[in-house]
Design an enzyme around this catalytic site. Structure first.
Site, PDB file in Angstrom:
ATOM      1  N   PHE A 159       0.264   5.332  -3.854  1.00 34.05           N
ATOM      2  CA  PHE A 159       0.019   6.688  -3.386  1.00 34.05           C
ATOM      3  C   PHE A 159       0.088   7.627  -4.593  1.00 34.05           C
ATOM      4  O   PHE A 159       0.968   7.490  -5.454  1.00 34.05           O
ATOM      5  CB  PHE A 159       1.066   7.085  -2.349  1.00 34.05           C
ATOM      6  CG  PHE A 159       0.762   8.394  -1.665  1.00 34.05           C
ATOM      7  CD1 PHE A 159      -0.253   8.478  -0.730  1.00 34.05           C
ATOM      8  CD2 PHE A 159       1.481   9.544  -1.979  1.00 34.05           C
ATOM      9  CE1 PHE A 159      -0.544   9.681  -0.106  1.00 34.05           C
ATOM     10  CE2 PHE A 159       1.198  10.745  -1.369  1.00 34.05           C
ATOM     11  CZ  PHE A 159       0.180  10.817  -0.425  1.00 34.05           C
ATOM     12  N   ILE A 211       0.837  -1.198   0.000  1.00 31.50           N
ATOM     13  CA  ILE A 211       0.000   0.000   0.000  1.00 31.50           C
ATOM     14  C   ILE A 211       0.872   1.247   0.000  1.00 31.50           C
ATOM     15  O   ILE A 211       2.036   1.200   0.422  1.00 31.50           O
ATOM     16  CB  ILE A 211      -0.953  -0.022   1.223  1.00 31.50           C
ATOM     17  CG1 ILE A 211      -1.991   1.111   1.153  1.00 31.50           C
ATOM     18  CG2 ILE A 211      -0.182   0.015   2.527  1.00 31.50           C
ATOM     19  CD1 ILE A 211      -3.093   1.005   2.204  1.00 31.50           C
ATOM     20  N   CYS A 212       0.323   2.345  -0.520  1.00 31.03           N
ATOM     21  CA  CYS A 212       0.939   3.664  -0.438  1.00 31.03           C
ATOM     22  C   CYS A 212       2.227   3.752  -1.261  1.00 31.03           C
ATOM     23  O   CYS A 212       2.199   3.548  -2.461  1.00 31.03           O
ATOM     24  CB  CYS A 212       1.172   4.025   1.038  1.00 31.03           C
ATOM     25  SG  CYS A 212       1.490   5.776   1.347  1.00 31.03           S
ATOM     26  N   ALA A 213       3.363   4.029  -0.658  1.00 33.75           N
ATOM     27  CA  ALA A 213       4.612   4.174  -1.400  1.00 33.75           C
ATOM     28  C   ALA A 213       5.222   2.834  -1.802  1.00 33.75           C
ATOM     29  O   ALA A 213       6.005   2.768  -2.749  1.00 33.75           O
ATOM     30  CB  ALA A 213       5.625   4.961  -0.566  1.00 33.75           C
TER      31      ALA A 213
END
Length: 445
Positions: free
Chosen positions: A384, A362-364
């Protein structure tokens, strides 16, 4: 290809639209606090002479054994993003507390060290027996009573409005909400309402883990104003309309299998995004998966991106001795960089992919860990927003959660709950995920 979705959320209610405290100007969080900026200090004996420090609101978040980790960590994380100086205080004898679902959090200070300090906000997380322990703390009770008497903001979520604030007599004549199973108890000390977030005067209350993000953004609004709250909520990728169903984008559907119960590895490192890590761990353990939290660094204790201190179950080298039905990475810039630099973790992820076993991020982390190591080759993914330009295939980046066969990716803190529920759904089925979402108040019970 399919788009699947769970049931809808109800809107939350805030009675007062005016902030309790003045806020001079809105700040763009990305320009003032970029992803690479230093973390805020959560506890300091001295106050910086900088203008940022002088503007910072002081917040106390007490924690105890049995505290609900999502409710504590989301609140701390969001308020620190807003620039608040948050002190995490243990009401136990030591700094480390064993929160619900075996999540270990290290506080910044003991509650007695904070007794003479003045806070703009005191926010109580729920969880049992954590809320009862908070209630039984004479020091905390005295501090919150003084907070109320002097007209300063105080708040509680889940069991804590009924168990602590209500039992202390601080909700008389006020509208308040709490976790559904404590509503009868709350009704004896307040006008109980079923709002996801309820503000009445200087008191803010909320219902549970699934409302913690809304609760935290409301606290930012009360401290700093709506414009600042909106500025914080945007980069979190929070859900803008809680009446809409949330979506899971699935391509190349395959069955995720396990024997007895899913064995899941969640690596963490200095700089990992604490909300994402804790939500994933908490939700998957609620679903009765066996979750191993492994530190990629030299120490079991890590300092997450917003200075929350988490303690892993074991080191990655020890965790690598076992096999897993899923390896899933939280984001956070520093954490993702540490993951990408870990030869052991990258090797484990490549073996996971080669074995056609599930892995996710998830995200970066999809952009900084999976992409450069070829773990997204032939796959659709999201990440992200600021990192999506690093993905070789950006065709599915607008989706909050993307499942492509044995790969699952998601966007950021505000999509973490959907991400975790999608994992539950893949292992246990849609009905199990919906039931869990209802228990956490992420969807209507």
């Amino acid at each position: 290809m399919s788009t699947r979705h769970l049931t809808s959320l109800s809107p939350f209610t805030t009675l007062s639209k005016q902030p309790l405290f003045p806020f001079p100007t809105s700040l763009n969080l990305f320009s003032r606090f970029p992803l690479s900026s230093p973390n805020y200090s959560s506890f300091s004996a001295s106050v910086s002479a900088s203008s940022m420090a002088s503007e910072a609101k002081k917040v106390l978040v007490p924690i105890a054994n049995g505290t609900e980790p999502m409710e504590a960590v989301i609140t701390i994380d969001v308020l620190r993003r807003a620039g608040a100086e948050v002190t995490v205080a243990s009401v136990e004898k030591g700094l480390q507390v064993d929160a619900c679902h075996s999540v270990k959090i290290v506080a910044d200070a003991l509650i007695n060290d904070c007794s003479q300090m003045v806070f703009d906000l005191i926010s109580l997380p729920g969880g049992m027996p954590g809320a009862s322990t908070l209630k039984d703390s004479a020091t905390l009770k005295s501090m919150v009573e003084k907070q109320a008497a002097e007209g300063r903001l105080h708040a509680a979520i889940c069991a804590a409005p009924a168990v602590a604030l209500g039992s202390w007599g601080l909700l008389k004549g006020l509208k308040a909400t709490c976790y559904p199973s404590f509503m009868e108890q709350l009704s004896s000390s307040a006008t109980a309402v079923e709002s996801r977030v309820q503000q009445d005067g200087t008191v803010v209350t909320s219902r549970g883990p699934g409302t913690a993000m809304e609760y935290s953004v409301t606290l930012v609004e009360q401290l700093y104003g709506k414009e600042k709250a909106d500025g914080v909520a945007g980069p979190l990728i929070t859900r803008s309309n809680h009446e809409d169903e949330y979506l899971i984008r699935e391509l190349n559907s395959m069955q995720w299998t396990f024997i007895d119960c899913p064995q899941i590895l969640v690596p963490i490192a200095d700089g990992s995004e604490e909300m994402e890590a804790v939500i994933i761990i908490d939700v998957l353990r609620r679903a009765k998966a066996k979750v191993v939290v492994a530190s990629v660094g030299e120490k079991l204790e890590i300092l997450a991106s917003r200075n929350v201190k988490l303690v892993a179950d074991m080191h990655l080298d020890d965790a690598a001795q076992s096999s897993y039905d899923l390896i899933v990475l939280p984001g956070g810039l520093g954490g993702a960089q540490a993951f990408a630099a870990s030869e052991k973790l990258v090797e484990m992820l490549k073996k996971q992919r080669e074995s056609n076993k599930p892995y996710g991020a998830i995200c970066a982390s999809p952009a900084l860990v999976f992409e450069p190591h070829g773990l997204l080759k032939g796959k659709k993914a999201t990440a992200f927003p600021a990192m999506c330009n690093k993905l070789s295939d950006p065709s599915e980046i607008e989706n909050r959660v993307v499942v492509d066969g044995n790969l699952i990716t998601s966007r950021g803190p505000g999509t973490s709950m959907e991400f975790a529920l999608a994992i539950v759904e893949k292992f246990f089925g849609r009905q199990k995920a919906i039931e869990l979402a209802k228990v956490m108040l992420f969807v209507n019970p």
